[in-house]
Design a protein around this motif. Sequence first.
Motif, PDB file in Angstrom:
ATOM      1  N   LEU A 166       0.819  -1.212   0.000  1.00 51.97           N
ATOM      2  CA  LEU A 166       0.000   0.000   0.000  1.00 51.97           C
ATOM      3  C   LEU A 166       0.854   1.264   0.000  1.00 51.97           C
ATOM      4  O   LEU A 166       0.451   2.294  -0.558  1.00 51.97           O
ATOM      5  N   ASP A 167       2.031   1.195   0.623  1.00 55.66           N
ATOM      6  CA  ASP A 167       2.919   2.366   0.712  1.00 55.66           C
ATOM      7  C   ASP A 167       3.583   2.717  -0.611  1.00 55.66           C
ATOM      8  O   ASP A 167       4.242   3.753  -0.708  1.00 55.66           O
ATOM      9  N   THR A 168       3.402   1.892  -1.633  1.00 55.54           N
ATOM     10  CA  THR A 168       4.038   2.163  -2.933  1.00 55.54           C
ATOM     11  C   THR A 168       3.106   2.894  -3.888  1.00 55.54           C
ATOM     12  O   THR A 168       3.315   2.866  -5.101  1.00 55.54           O
ATOM     13  N   VAL A 169       2.098   3.559  -3.347  1.00 57.34           N
ATOM     14  CA  VAL A 169       1.138   4.283  -4.170  1.00 57.34           C
ATOM     15  C   VAL A 169       1.863   5.325  -5.020  1.00 57.34           C
ATOM     16  O   VAL A 169       2.830   5.949  -4.569  1.00 57.34           O
ATOM     17  N   PRO A 170       1.448   5.574  -6.265  1.00 55.73           N
ATOM     18  CA  PRO A 170       2.100   6.572  -7.126  1.00 55.73           C
ATOM     19  C   PRO A 170       2.030   7.976  -6.515  1.00 55.73           C
ATOM     20  O   PRO A 170       1.162   8.282  -5.687  1.00 55.73           O
ATOM     21  N   GLU A 171       2.944   8.830  -6.928  1.00 61.92           N
ATOM     22  CA  GLU A 171       2.992  10.181  -6.401  1.00 61.92           C
ATOM     23  C   GLU A 171       1.856  11.064  -6.943  1.00 61.92           C
ATOM     24  O   GLU A 171       1.456  12.022  -6.287  1.00 61.92           O
ATOM     25  N   SER A 172       1.362  10.759  -8.127  1.00 65.70           N
ATOM     26  CA  SER A 172       0.276  11.554  -8.701  1.00 65.70           C
ATOM     27  C   SER A 172      -0.965  11.452  -7.825  1.00 65.70           C
ATOM     28  O   SER A 172      -1.330  10.362  -7.365  1.00 65.70           O
ATOM     29  N   GLU A 173      -1.598  12.580  -7.580  1.00 62.34           N
ATOM     30  CA  GLU A 173      -2.747  12.592  -6.682  1.00 62.34           C
ATOM     31  C   GLU A 173      -3.955  11.908  -7.292  1.00 62.34           C
ATOM     32  O   GLU A 173      -4.729  11.242  -6.584  1.00 62.34           O
ATOM     33  N   TYR A 174      -4.152  12.044  -8.595  1.00 63.58           N
ATOM     34  CA  TYR A 174      -5.348  11.502  -9.239  1.00 63.58           C
ATOM     35  C   TYR A 174      -4.974  10.381 -10.204  1.00 63.58           C
ATOM     36  O   TYR A 174      -3.931  10.411 -10.861  1.00 63.58           O
ATOM     37  N   VAL A 175      -5.908   9.399 -10.272  1.00 60.17           N
ATOM     38  CA  VAL A 175      -5.704   8.264 -11.154  1.00 60.17           C
ATOM     39  C   VAL A 175      -5.600   8.724 -12.602  1.00 60.17           C
ATOM     40  O   VAL A 175      -4.811   8.189 -13.390  1.00 60.17           O
TER      41      VAL A 175
ATOM     42  N   TYR B  88      -1.169   3.634 -11.425  1.00 63.74           N
ATOM     43  CA  TYR B  88      -2.140   3.125 -10.462  1.00 63.74           C
ATOM     44  C   TYR B  88      -2.531   1.684 -10.762  1.00 63.74           C
ATOM     45  O   TYR B  88      -2.815   0.905  -9.841  1.00 63.74           O
ATOM     46  N   ARG B  89      -2.567   1.321 -12.011  1.00 66.17           N
ATOM     47  CA  ARG B  89      -2.840  -0.074 -12.353  1.00 66.17           C
ATOM     48  C   ARG B  89      -1.721  -0.983 -11.829  1.00 66.17           C
ATOM     49  O   ARG B  89      -2.004  -2.071 -11.285  1.00 66.17           O
ATOM     50  N   ALA B  90      -0.501  -0.537 -11.984  1.00 62.94           N
ATOM     51  CA  ALA B  90       0.624  -1.327 -11.471  1.00 62.94           C
ATOM     52  C   ALA B  90       0.557  -1.433  -9.947  1.00 62.94           C
ATOM     53  O   ALA B  90       0.847  -2.495  -9.363  1.00 62.94           O
ATOM     54  N   TRP B  91       0.184  -0.344  -9.311  1.00 62.39           N
ATOM     55  CA  TRP B  91       0.051  -0.355  -7.848  1.00 62.39           C
ATOM     56  C   TRP B  91      -1.039  -1.341  -7.420  1.00 62.39           C
ATOM     57  O   TRP B  91      -0.843  -2.125  -6.475  1.00 62.39           O
ATOM     58  N   ALA B  92      -2.182  -1.310  -8.097  1.00 61.69           N
ATOM     59  CA  ALA B  92      -3.262  -2.232  -7.768  1.00 61.69           C
ATOM     60  C   ALA B  92      -2.805  -3.688  -7.928  1.00 61.69           C
ATOM     61  O   ALA B  92      -3.175  -4.567  -7.126  1.00 61.69           O
ATOM     62  N   GLY B  93      -1.978  -3.954  -8.920  1.00 56.85           N
ATOM     63  CA  GLY B  93      -1.448  -5.303  -9.102  1.00 56.85           C
ATOM     64  C   GLY B  93      -0.561  -5.711  -7.939  1.00 56.85           C
ATOM     65  O   GLY B  93      -0.604  -6.862  -7.477  1.00 56.85           O
ATOM     66  N   ARG B  94       0.257  -4.795  -7.444  1.00 56.36           N
ATOM     67  CA  ARG B  94       1.128  -5.113  -6.298  1.00 56.36           C
ATOM     68  C   ARG B  94       0.297  -5.371  -5.044  1.00 56.36           C
ATOM     69  O   ARG B  94       0.615  -6.281  -4.249  1.00 56.36           O
TER      70      ARG B  94
ATOM     71  N   GLY C 103      -7.606   8.069  -5.260  1.00 58.87           N
ATOM     72  CA  GLY C 103      -6.732   6.893  -5.310  1.00 58.87           C
ATOM     73  C   GLY C 103      -6.248   6.504  -3.931  1.00 58.87           C
ATOM     74  O   GLY C 103      -5.947   5.365  -3.699  1.00 58.87           O
ATOM     75  N   GLY C 104      -6.215   7.465  -3.012  1.00 58.49           N
ATOM     76  CA  GLY C 104      -5.798   7.164  -1.653  1.00 58.49           C
ATOM     77  C   GLY C 104      -4.330   6.894  -1.539  1.00 58.49           C
ATOM     78  O   GLY C 104      -3.653   6.550  -2.487  1.00 58.49           O
ATOM     79  N   SER C 105      -3.804   7.052  -0.327  1.00 57.40           N
ATOM     80  CA  SER C 105      -2.407   6.771  -0.058  1.00 57.40           C
ATOM     81  C   SER C 105      -2.200   5.407   0.535  1.00 57.40           C
ATOM     82  O   SER C 105      -1.101   4.914   0.627  1.00 57.40           O
ATOM     83  N   GLY C 106      -3.290   4.791   0.986  1.00 58.15           N
ATOM     84  CA  GLY C 106      -3.158   3.483   1.588  1.00 58.15           C
ATOM     85  C   GLY C 106      -3.009   3.519   3.084  1.00 58.15           C
ATOM     86  O   GLY C 106      -3.217   2.516   3.742  1.00 58.15           O
TER      87      GLY C 106
END
Length: 405
Positions: free
Chosen positions: A282-291, A298-304, A397-400
């Motif tokens: 969850l801590d690896t969320v992208p830096e961009s605020e919006y999807v 964000y797709r890659a983050w969701a996969g992780r 997208g949230g930060s987690g």
Amino acid sequence: MSIPPPPGPHQPQGPYQPPQSGLPQYPQYPQAAYGQQPPYPSPYQPWGQGYSPYAVPAPVNGLAIASLVLGLLCCLPGVGLVLGLVALGQIRRRGERGRAMAVTGSVFSSIGLALAVLVLATGGAADFWQGVKEGVDDSSSLSLSTGDCFDTPDGALTGDLVSDVTVVDCERTHDGEVFATFDLKGSAYPGDSSVGDSADQRCYALEDGYAMDGWAIPHDVDVYHFTPSEDSWGFGDREVSCVFGSTTEGKKLSGSLRNDESTLDADQIAYLDAAHVLNSALDTVPESEYVEDDLPGYRAWAGRVATALGKQAGTLRAHDWDPDAKRPVNDLAADLDKARAEWAKAAQATDADTYYAHYDKASALLDPKRTVTARKALGLATTPPSGDGGGAGSGSGGSGSGMEV
């Protein structure tokens, strides 16, 4: 009997003849010229150039002096001992003075050399150098160790205000608690900004190793650090101390925040180890605020996150739980399976709207409140940590952080 006539005017009177006796006679010398001394014989020779009427003392041996100085100062005891021994040999051969100085210098040098060997053998030199480093600069790490609780003179943990610390019992109220220490690398000082950035990154990464249960950390406690200054860096100081402290001015900590293998039981550790797998993803969320700004990221983050959920659920099912905790943990694992399916669909989304739809369902299944029952059964903290203002389903997208389990 005839009497010789008196001397005439042209006949000088002869020298006076003393009466003959048995005493030795001394030769007669003619009258010296006016202003001159008669050449009377003398048992002494007159003083002349190159001759002194006094005896000259023997010189002092220079090596004896050097040995005495080095022996008294204890700066180079080995050299002082060698010079003293050489000086004694020269004094015997040359008849020079300085024997007492050579002996004294040799004795003191021997004592100094013995003390130096003792200090090196017992590690005293390292302790001394560490003490020098600690006293070089007020902003050094102050020789704190992991687990130390301490007070500062002004209660501050930031800036140049920290000039000294006093280690106290963690059961007492205190200003800070050290949860990790580490050394920075490099020969040249990288600058205040670089040192601070490195300390921030490493300290936050090391937090979980000391306080495995993030829920047990009060909401007003944050991470601080003490770092080397440019001056102390020049003396070899590289240590960074990571510290817990209150963000409320004037407020102190109470009790230790430590919760790791030394304070937790096997079931608690197993649960928290599994939770860290998800929290790390969850801590690896992208830096961009919006999807919309970074859909691929964000797709890659969701996969992780989906992968982490699979590992977490498998770990929870594999552990042999206490009977009171087994059912709540299994129920949690079932929720994690459902959440994993939604994260996997978000990872395949072709547009932002589809991503948000699956993300909102997944976030609801990871609501921290759904883990309270399992945590209570395991004896862990049951108050969820406060979010960062984003939160699940906020559309950003949230930060987690709000989904920490």
